[in-house]
Scaffold this active site. Sequence first.
Site: not given
Lengths: 335, 226
Positions: B8-12, B28, B126
């Site tokens: 997955k490509q998360g926001a960060e 990560k 967050d």
Amino acid sequence: MVTAIGFEGSANKLGIGVIRDGKVLANCRTTYITPPGEGFLPKETAQHHRQKVLSVLKQCLEEAGVSPSEIDVVCYTKGPGMGAPLSTVAVVAKTVAQLWNKPILGVNHCIGHIEMGRLITGAKNPTVLYVSGGNTQVIAYARKRYRIFGETIDIAVGNCLDRFARVIKISNDPSPGYNIEQLAKHGKKFVQLPYCVKGMDVSFSGILTYMEERTSNLLRSGFTPEDLCFSLQETVFAMLVETTERALAHCNSSEVLIVGGVGCNVRLQEMMGEMCKERGAKLFATDERFCIDNGIMIAHAGAEMFQAGVRMRWEDSGITQRYRTDEVETVWRVD
Amino acid sequence: MEGFELIKQGAEAKLYKGIYLGKPTLAKERFVKEYRHESLDSFLTKERMKAESRAIVRCKACGIRTPALYLVDFKRRIIFMEYFEHSITLKDFIESCSSPQVLESISFEVGKMLGAMHESNIMHGDLTSSNILLVNRDDVQKFDDVSELYLVFIDFGLAQFDGSAEDKGVDLYVLERALNSTHSVANKIFPKIIEGYRESYTVGCKEIFSKYEEVRARGRKRTMVG
């Protein structure tokens, strides 16, 4: 076929535009510009609008080549914005609506920006970054409303830039943000500034205070105004791109649309484009004609509402300084 | 990163899954963000990796479940941590859950955990329904019985530890806003979260709620010009 005229005057821009079925017939605007080091105040801004509104209206009708009888609906900005300028322009809109015997429709300013952005760029269902002198919001559409995912918890990004422009006394012509952008292009040294992201929310007041307190020291210690503009832009835009990316990831969306006055900043568009590229999303942005407050966006959003059957009673045709984006039910969107 | 696959490509960060020391592991990677200035990027990345690992350790100390930390590699910008084979985000759980009772009891539990976190001066920074996982105790892909599930908090990159009432209030406000914009049932969930929060965070939560109201008012009442 709907022909709509839109009146906008929520801040220091006075704009009137005519649209017919998504086609821009005229988009006229004049800006109240204050001397360097000063911001615009409600009373003087309203005065400016009062002086200019009739000549802009005349120019707009001439450019559009339509007679009042061809217009189906008169739209105006109901809010949010500064009270005095808002009501000045609303009075004119209501007067012409009665003179021409046409229905009147109040439009949410933020919705105007979003719908105009969608019309011009063709973005279907974008995550929207709305950045201007008074607003900083990350918005996405869900369940018949434009929902606010993130926003500033204090001042708007444009306000932060404008007020920094006053600190270093740069010109407000054509706009402080534009002049900061030009100076920033020549900046080389990066100053570390506070960086404040809280989830999808941002805060700019700390950065502004930091700048207000230290600008003279920084200038004395070898930084140029260009360096400061550069560092400020890099920092606040990085915050905006980051929160937009958070919303994008949270909503699994693949389109980003930037609207609002700060949205025509090319550096912001570049940074956002870079972020989109990294995650395979698509960026949509417009230029100053549609980014900066204008009448045509009010006409367009109003036309959409009118077509969807929205009507306003005369008794309700007032203004409001506080009018949140998510208060409006988007009856014209079918998805 | 041999044997690791991108999931997955998360926001960060980019998230990879693989095996590390014989255990299912999530890597990560806070990759270089080309859009931001180099020195800002490396500063933020370092800060966030520190915040994330510190928060995980502190959460452990006060009994809140998070992924276990395996390795923090500043040079490669990667944190290796425990991977939960069978988990569901709170976001997906809420959207798929049809029972109001279940939603209420889960929300109450979230609130309790959050209260405990704040009581130990850990602010997540967050909070969204995507950053809370539900994991089955028996390590199976089954999420219909609440008594079998436990909560895991993730994504602590924006965590803070100074413990002011204002920051805690902002934390709650951020969560409320995230829920409101994501879930149509938000108005049923959030009050339950607050209820749970009050139960576990007994001393000093009054000040937090008055700060929370203050922050909330700032958002609602701002004039928002032009």
